[in-house]
Design a protein around this motif. Sequence first.
Motif, PDB file in Angstrom:
ATOM      1  N   PHE A   1      18.306  33.784  10.179  1.00 23.20           N
ATOM      2  CA  PHE A   1      19.023  34.635  11.126  1.00 23.20           C
ATOM      3  C   PHE A   1      19.006  36.077  10.629  1.00 23.20           C
ATOM      4  CE2 PHE A   1      20.695  30.407  11.918  1.00 23.20           C
ATOM      5  CZ  PHE A   1      20.638  30.352  13.306  1.00 23.20           C
ATOM      6  N   PRO A   2      18.529  37.010  11.447  1.00 20.09           N
ATOM      7  CA  PRO A   2      18.390  38.402  10.989  1.00 20.09           C
ATOM      8  C   PRO A   2      19.716  39.138  10.868  1.00 20.09           C
ATOM      9  CG  PRO A   2      17.822  38.257  13.303  1.00 20.09           C
ATOM     10  CD  PRO A   2      18.020  36.843  12.823  1.00 20.09           C
ATOM     11  N   ALA A   3      20.734  38.681  11.592  1.00 17.01           N
ATOM     12  CA  ALA A   3      22.050  39.314  11.541  1.00 17.01           C
ATOM     13  C   ALA A   3      23.114  38.229  11.496  1.00 17.01           C
ATOM     14  CB  ALA A   3      22.266  40.215  12.753  1.00 17.01           C
ATOM     15  N   ILE A   4      24.170  38.497  10.755  1.00 18.17           N
ATOM     16  CA  ILE A   4      25.251  37.532  10.582  1.00 18.17           C
ATOM     17  C   ILE A   4      26.582  38.258  10.717  1.00 18.17           C
ATOM     18  CG2 ILE A   4      26.358  35.924   8.973  1.00 18.17           C
ATOM     19  CD1 ILE A   4      23.556  35.648   7.641  1.00 18.17           C
TER      20      ILE A   4
ATOM     21  N   ALA B   1      20.071  40.036   5.270  1.00 25.39           N
ATOM     22  CA  ALA B   1      20.441  39.992   6.686  1.00 25.39           C
ATOM     23  C   ALA B   1      21.328  41.184   6.974  1.00 25.39           C
ATOM     24  CB  ALA B   1      21.185  38.691   7.009  1.00 25.39           C
TER      25      ALA B   1
ATOM     26  N   ALA C   1      21.519  33.117   6.290  1.00 28.07           N
ATOM     27  CA  ALA C   1      20.444  34.071   6.003  1.00 28.07           C
ATOM     28  C   ALA C   1      19.169  33.333   5.623  1.00 28.07           C
ATOM     29  CB  ALA C   1      20.870  35.020   4.884  1.00 28.07           C
ATOM     30  N   GLN C   2      19.310  32.311   4.797  1.00 28.00           N
ATOM     31  CA  GLN C   2      18.152  31.505   4.418  1.00 28.00           C
ATOM     32  C   GLN C   2      17.573  30.778   5.623  1.00 28.00           C
ATOM     33  OE1 GLN C   2      18.405  27.765   1.973  1.00 28.00           O
ATOM     34  NE2 GLN C   2      17.440  29.064   0.439  1.00 28.00           N
TER      35      GLN C   2
ATOM     36  N   ARG D   1      18.795  50.379   8.404  1.00 28.26           N
ATOM     37  CA  ARG D   1      19.422  49.083   8.653  1.00 28.26           C
ATOM     38  C   ARG D   1      20.297  49.142   9.905  1.00 28.26           C
ATOM     39  NH1 ARG D   1      19.956  45.316   4.812  1.00 28.26           N
ATOM     40  NH2 ARG D   1      22.183  44.995   5.239  1.00 28.26           N
TER      41      ARG D   1
END
Length: 274
Positions: free
Chosen positions: A39-42, A78, A35-36, A6
């Motif tokens: 977006f792969p990163a938050i 995410a 996330a839904q 990750r």
Amino acid sequence: MTYAHRAAAFRALHRTGEPLLLPNAWDHASAAALAQGGFPAIGTTSLGVAAAAGKADATGDTREETLRLAQGLARLPALITVDIEGGFSERPTEVAELAADLVGAGVVGVNIEDGRPDGTLADTAPQCELIRAIKESAPDLFVNARTDTYWLRAGGADETERRAAAYRQAGADGLFVPGLQDDKAIAALVEGLPDVPLNILFAPGALTYARLAELGVRRVSSGSLLFRAALHGAVEAARSITRGGAVPQDLPSYADAQALSAAYGDKDQPPTRR
């Protein structure tokens, strides 16, 4: 996927294709919705986290709230990076302990800033000690070193470049310069530190995402923008009721919001309709 995988995936997002657009959440629901949204990163916004707890931002008073939120966000599909303000302590050992706790929760990145509540910049040497302490405690954690030289109007380009080099030497994986919107200064930082992804805060009405990409920026953060937009939207929706105006029709339904909690919330809590 292991933590190492990750962490590596998060690093890769700074090196592939367009700049990583990092939306910043302030609670579990906002992060789950992002996330839904794919977006792969938050990231998190310290202002939003502090305000949600009824506290002021950038005072070092939200360590527990930040850690608790991070532990919940790690369940999302995410990659999560967390704003830890100045580290919530000036003691390297305590900042290192926080980093270890965040890694234990599954967080892959942190943002640590050198701006202080009194409007000054931290001395470079102790700030570098904090960065080194984090990296020694959590080698795989992506440390985004934020310098507030432009945010606080303290030093300009020369001081920014000096601090950027020092933070990179201390082990920082990325550099974040909020408030910087000058084309030439951005290009100079990108050229001067080619192995360090540059993060710029998106500012409405200033440089566009496309222009930042052209300049070589590798990460664009929304900061508190989404949180402030949500506040504005809530107030306007409430006012529209009394004014007889139209409420946006494409809002998430009750079931949509409930589904977010069911998918990513506390499985031990029974659903309650309100």
